[in-house]
Design a protein around this motif. Structure first.
Motif, short mmCIF file in Angstrom:
data_model
loop_
_atom_site.label_atom_id
_atom_site.label_comp_id
_atom_site.label_asym_id
_atom_site.label_seq_id
_atom_site.Cartn_x
_atom_site.Cartn_y
_atom_site.Cartn_z
N ARG A 237 -12.19 -21.49 55.17
CA ARG A 237 -12.81 -22.82 55.20
C ARG A 237 -12.30 -23.63 56.39
O ARG A 237 -13.07 -24.30 57.07
N LEU A 238 -11.00 -23.57 56.64
CA LEU A 238 -10.45 -24.27 57.81
C LEU A 238 -11.04 -23.71 59.10
O LEU A 238 -11.39 -24.47 60.01
N GLY B 296 -10.37 -27.91 48.32
CA GLY B 296 -9.02 -27.39 48.11
C GLY B 296 -8.16 -27.44 49.36
O GLY B 296 -7.14 -26.76 49.45
N LEU B 297 -8.56 -28.27 50.33
CA LEU B 297 -7.82 -28.33 51.58
C LEU B 297 -6.78 -29.45 51.60
O LEU B 297 -5.93 -29.48 52.48
N ASP B 298 -6.86 -30.36 50.65
CA ASP B 298 -5.89 -31.45 50.61
C ASP B 298 -4.47 -30.93 50.41
O ASP B 298 -3.50 -31.58 50.79
N ARG B 299 -4.32 -29.74 49.85
CA ARG B 299 -3.00 -29.14 49.64
C ARG B 299 -2.63 -28.16 50.75
O ARG B 299 -1.53 -27.61 50.75
N ARG B 300 -3.54 -27.92 51.68
CA ARG B 300 -3.31 -26.92 52.73
C ARG B 300 -3.05 -27.53 54.11
O ARG B 300 -2.61 -26.84 55.00
N LEU B 301 -3.39 -28.79 54.27
CA LEU B 301 -3.22 -29.45 55.57
C LEU B 301 -1.83 -30.06 55.68
O LEU B 301 -1.23 -30.47 54.68
N ARG C 105 -2.82 -37.46 57.41
CA ARG C 105 -2.74 -38.85 57.87
C ARG C 105 -3.89 -39.17 58.82
O ARG C 105 -4.51 -40.23 58.72
N ALA C 106 -4.22 -38.25 59.71
CA ALA C 106 -5.35 -38.46 60.62
C ALA C 106 -6.65 -38.64 59.84
O ALA C 106 -7.45 -39.54 60.14
N VAL C 107 -6.86 -37.81 58.82
CA VAL C 107 -8.05 -37.94 57.99
C VAL C 107 -8.08 -39.31 57.32
O VAL C 107 -9.11 -39.99 57.32
N ALA C 108 -6.96 -39.74 56.76
CA ALA C 108 -6.89 -41.05 56.10
C ALA C 108 -7.14 -42.19 57.09
O ALA C 108 -7.83 -43.16 56.77
#
Length: 146
Positions: free
Chosen positions: A28-29, A113-118, A124-127
């Motif tokens: 997915r990434l 399920g990527l919130d636990r993989r980044l 922080r950049a996403v936020a």
């Protein structure tokens, strides 16, 4: 979905279906990095104070305008993974209403399920990008929705 009460927007669910079909988190990434985004790039001449997302380790620029009641977003970033993540966040809101851009929470990374993989830096950049979209949609800066 965070607590079972929030649902993703139709656009968010479509992006989820597209990316989730590629496999597990690593695939997915890679899809996020490789996929062709329909968003426009922020033109080089527009990459200034009004479009920069402050606080990101990698340079990130977004612009937002409202056209016929729909939000239009352009996005650019300085690295392939960050660019992919930024564009994915922006695509979630692009074409939607100003109100959604201002208030709808971002659930896509959690759904994938990527919130636990980044890394914390990328999260922080996403936020920061999500917050900047909300700010621009609320009229709090250059490129404001009108």
């Amino acid at each position: 979905m965070k607590d079972g009460t929030q649902e993703g927007s139709a656009r968010e669910l479509a992006l989820f279906a597209e990316i989730a079909s590629t496999g597990g988190p690593a695939e997915r990434l890679q899809e996020i990095i490789d996929r062709r985004s329909p968003l426009a790039d922020v033109p080089v001449e527009a990459r200034g104070e009004a479009s920069v997302v402050r606080g990101c380790a990698t340079p990130v620029w977004i612009t937002l305008s409202a056209v016929g009641g729909a939000v239009r977003i352009a996005a650019s970033a300085g690295s392939p993974l960050v660019a992919g993540l930024v564009r994915l966040v922006c695509e979630t809101y692009d074409g939607g209403s100003v109100d959604d851009a201002r208030t709808r929470p971002l659930l896509l990374l959690e759904l994938l399920g990527l919130d636990r993989r980044l890394t914390p830096t990328r999260l922080r950049a996403v936020a920061l990008v999500r917050a900047r979209i909300a700010e621009l949609a609320g009229g709090g800066g250059g490129g404001r929705a009108s």
